[in-house]
Scaffold this motif. Structure first.
Motif, PDB file in Angstrom:
ATOM      1  N   SER A  16      53.603  -1.278  11.610  1.00  0.00           N
ATOM      2  CA  SER A  16      52.706  -0.382  10.460  1.00  0.00           C
ATOM      3  C   SER A  16      51.307  -0.695  10.572  1.00  0.00           C
ATOM      4  CB  SER A  16      53.277  -0.824   9.306  1.00  0.00           C
ATOM      5  OG  SER A  16      53.017  -2.209   8.846  1.00  0.00           O
ATOM      6  N   THR A  17      50.950  -1.931  11.161  1.00  0.00           N
ATOM      7  CA  THR A  17      49.483  -2.244  11.146  1.00  0.00           C
ATOM      8  C   THR A  17      48.855  -1.366  12.339  1.00  0.00           C
ATOM      9  OG1 THR A  17      49.983  -4.502  10.600  1.00  0.00           O
ATOM     10  CG2 THR A  17      47.741  -3.993  11.873  1.00  0.00           C
ATOM     11  N   GLY A  18      49.419  -1.276  13.660  1.00  0.00           N
ATOM     12  CA  GLY A  18      48.891  -0.435  14.459  1.00  0.00           C
ATOM     13  C   GLY A  18      47.671  -1.071  15.194  1.00  0.00           C
ATOM     14  N   ASN A  19      47.248  -2.121  14.801  1.00  0.00           N
ATOM     15  CA  ASN A  19      46.001  -3.127  15.396  1.00  0.00           C
ATOM     16  C   ASN A  19      46.360  -4.476  15.587  1.00  0.00           C
ATOM     17  OD1 ASN A  19      44.146  -0.742  15.417  1.00  0.00           O
ATOM     18  ND2 ASN A  19      44.217  -0.978  13.021  1.00  0.00           N
ATOM     19  N   VAL A  20      45.554  -4.981  16.215  1.00  0.00           N
ATOM     20  CA  VAL A  20      45.718  -6.580  16.400  1.00  0.00           C
ATOM     21  C   VAL A  20      45.544  -7.205  15.096  1.00  0.00           C
ATOM     22  CG1 VAL A  20      44.644  -8.693  17.304  1.00  0.00           C
ATOM     23  CG2 VAL A  20      44.740  -6.470  18.535  1.00  0.00           C
ATOM     24  N   ILE A  21      46.652  -8.100  14.895  1.00  0.00           N
ATOM     25  CA  ILE A  21      46.913  -8.802  13.644  1.00  0.00           C
ATOM     26  C   ILE A  21      47.306 -10.251  14.179  1.00  0.00           C
ATOM     27  CG2 ILE A  21      49.632  -8.122  13.618  1.00  0.00           C
ATOM     28  CD1 ILE A  21      49.223  -8.145  10.384  1.00  0.00           C
ATOM     29  N   THR A  22      46.702 -11.324  13.300  1.00  0.00           N
ATOM     30  CA  THR A  22      46.957 -12.903  13.709  1.00  0.00           C
ATOM     31  C   THR A  22      48.195 -13.340  13.195  1.00  0.00           C
ATOM     32  OG1 THR A  22      45.959 -13.468  11.737  1.00  0.00           O
ATOM     33  CG2 THR A  22      44.633 -12.920  13.695  1.00  0.00           C
ATOM     34  N   ALA A  23      48.797 -14.218  13.997  1.00  0.00           N
ATOM     35  CA  ALA A  23      50.078 -14.668  13.306  1.00  0.00           C
ATOM     36  C   ALA A  23      49.930 -15.250  11.914  1.00  0.00           C
ATOM     37  CB  ALA A  23      50.389 -15.858  14.324  1.00  0.00           C
ATOM     38  N   PRO A  50      58.108  -5.118  23.004  1.00  0.00           N
ATOM     39  CA  PRO A  50      56.677  -4.955  23.879  1.00  0.00           C
ATOM     40  C   PRO A  50      55.554  -5.543  22.805  1.00  0.00           C
ATOM     41  CG  PRO A  50      57.544  -2.960  23.125  1.00  0.00           C
ATOM     42  CD  PRO A  50      58.571  -3.841  22.616  1.00  0.00           C
ATOM     43  N   ILE A  51      55.420  -6.862  22.711  1.00  0.00           N
ATOM     44  CA  ILE A  51      54.387  -7.252  21.751  1.00  0.00           C
ATOM     45  C   ILE A  51      53.403  -8.022  22.876  1.00  0.00           C
ATOM     46  CG2 ILE A  51      53.623  -8.993  20.196  1.00  0.00           C
ATOM     47  CD1 ILE A  51      56.626  -9.085  19.068  1.00  0.00           C
ATOM     48  N   ARG A  52      52.225  -7.421  22.759  1.00  0.00           N
ATOM     49  CA  ARG A  52      50.942  -8.143  23.527  1.00  0.00           C
ATOM     50  C   ARG A  52      49.903  -9.041  22.617  1.00  0.00           C
ATOM     51  NH1 ARG A  52      47.589  -4.620  25.062  1.00  0.00           N
ATOM     52  NH2 ARG A  52      48.685  -2.851  23.895  1.00  0.00           N
ATOM     53  N   GLY A  53      49.481  -9.888  23.185  1.00  0.00           N
ATOM     54  CA  GLY A  53      48.787 -10.935  22.611  1.00  0.00           C
ATOM     55  C   GLY A  53      49.021 -12.517  22.688  1.00  0.00           C
ATOM     56  N   GLU A  54      48.272 -13.290  22.181  1.00  0.00           N
ATOM     57  CA  GLU A  54      48.458 -14.604  22.200  1.00  0.00           C
ATOM     58  C   GLU A  54      47.714 -15.353  21.203  1.00  0.00           C
ATOM     59  OE1 GLU A  54      44.134 -15.527  24.883  1.00  0.00           O
ATOM     60  OE2 GLU A  54      45.847 -15.409  25.830  1.00  0.00           O
ATOM     61  N   ALA A  55      48.330 -16.409  21.147  1.00  0.00           N
ATOM     62  CA  ALA A  55      47.969 -17.478  19.782  1.00  0.00           C
ATOM     63  C   ALA A  55      46.518 -17.631  19.765  1.00  0.00           C
ATOM     64  CB  ALA A  55      48.608 -18.777  19.947  1.00  0.00           C
ATOM     65  N   GLY A  56      45.902 -17.642  18.450  1.00  0.00           N
ATOM     66  CA  GLY A  56      44.490 -17.400  18.222  1.00  0.00           C
ATOM     67  C   GLY A  56      43.710 -16.242  18.437  1.00  0.00           C
ATOM     68  N   THR A  57      44.177 -15.232  18.930  1.00  0.00           N
ATOM     69  CA  THR A  57      43.552 -13.864  19.163  1.00  0.00           C
ATOM     70  C   THR A  57      44.346 -13.106  18.316  1.00  0.00           C
ATOM     71  OG1 THR A  57      43.009 -14.598  21.692  1.00  0.00           O
ATOM     72  CG2 THR A  57      42.851 -12.252  20.972  1.00  0.00           C
ATOM     73  N   ILE A  60      49.638  -7.301  19.096  1.00  0.00           N
ATOM     74  CA  ILE A  60      49.893  -5.904  18.846  1.00  0.00           C
ATOM     75  C   ILE A  60      51.236  -5.339  19.442  1.00  0.00           C
ATOM     76  CG2 ILE A  60      48.545  -5.230  20.751  1.00  0.00           C
ATOM     77  CD1 ILE A  60      47.426  -3.025  19.346  1.00  0.00           C
ATOM     78  N   LEU A  61      51.602  -4.423  18.709  1.00  0.00           N
ATOM     79  CA  LEU A  61      52.908  -4.022  19.202  1.00  0.00           C
ATOM     80  C   LEU A  61      52.803  -2.568  19.791  1.00  0.00           C
ATOM     81  CD1 LEU A  61      56.418  -4.061  19.331  1.00  0.00           C
ATOM     82  CD2 LEU A  61      56.128  -2.710  17.134  1.00  0.00           C
ATOM     83  N   ASP A  62      53.294  -2.328  21.015  1.00  0.00           N
ATOM     84  CA  ASP A  62      52.781  -1.320  21.996  1.00  0.00           C
ATOM     85  C   ASP A  62      53.668  -0.012  21.136  1.00  0.00           C
ATOM     86  OD1 ASP A  62      51.862  -2.630  24.106  1.00  0.00           O
ATOM     87  OD2 ASP A  62      53.580  -2.397  25.430  1.00  0.00           O
TER      88      ASP A  62
END
Length: 234
Positions: A16-23, A50-57, A60-62
């Motif tokens: 639902s976010t569609g953008n980068v969201i932090t843990a 298909p989730i991309r990203g890393e802790a601290g950054t 985002i879901l493809d």
């Protein structure tokens, strides 16, 4: 909350976010620790979500990822059942039939343990007092609202006055024993509240409208609410 339910909600939030969201943001919404979300995301990624990203950054879901079949937690099932039971107690026959169809569709895709939650009654919606009969078609009214189609109506007020009007229907408001249609009345050049049981006839016209043609409906509803509150306090 079951872990399976939480994993499903993590996917829903990412989708639902569609953008980068932090843990941390996901953890706040689900009221769990950030560490728990890190573990959940790692598990989802390990299962080829298909989730991309890393802790601290952030993550985002493809786009284009399809959620698995419908899954509801206990509170969501209670919310669905409460809404359906309310419609079955207060709606017209056509929308009651639609509510039963909704239940059937949900049951067909839920796991067995979730289906059992739909069988047990945990909430009761009281039967409202007998409503005055509505003589016009409610499916037609709902369709006109969705398609923004004008209605030509014959309306008989509670005082017995009969008038012919053209209405731009906006919303239906449910009270305990009556329903109101809120719409723009071309005769009065203003919004009016019409009791559904006072319509003698209603016919869709080959004319359509845009809400931008009139004063904001939200503004009208706000003024109406403030007026009612003033009357009560007075």
């Amino acid at each position: 909350m079951r872990r399976a339910d939480r994993l499903f909600q993590v996917i829903q939030i990412l989708q639902s976010t569609g953008n980068v969201i932090t843990a941390a943001m996901i953890a706040d919404e689900l009221e769990v620790s950030t560490r728990t979300i890190y573990r959940d995301i790692q598990d989802l990624m390990a299962n080829r979500v298909p989730i991309r990203g890393e802790a601290g950054t952030g993550y985002i879901l493809d786009k284009g990822y399809d959620l698995p079949p419908l899954m509801f937690n206990e509170e969501e099932i209670d919310a669905v059942m409460l809404g359906v039971h309310w419609v079955l107690s207060n709606g017209d026959p056509d929308i009651q039939r639609a509510a039963r169809d909704v239940l059937g569709k949900i049951r067909s895709v839920l796991p067995k343990d979730r289906q059992e939650l739909m069988q047990s009654a945990r909430q009761v919606v009281p039967q409202p007092p007998q409503q005055a009969p509505i003589q016009i078609s409610m499916p037609m009214i709902r369709r006109s609202i969705r398609e923004r189609q004008k209605l030509e109506v014959i309306y008989r007020s509670l005082s017995g006055e009969t008038s012919q009007r053209v209405i731009c229907p906006m919303i239906v408001v449910f009270f305990q024993n009556i329903q109101l249609l809120v719409g723009w009345c071309e005769l009065r050049q203003d919004y009016r509240n019409f009791r559904m049981d006072c319509f003698q006839q209603a016919q869709p016209l080959d004319q359509f409208f845009s809400r931008s043609d009139f004063e904001s409906l939200d503004s009208y509803l706000k003024r109406s609410k403030e007026s009612q509150q003033a009357e009560k306090s007075g």
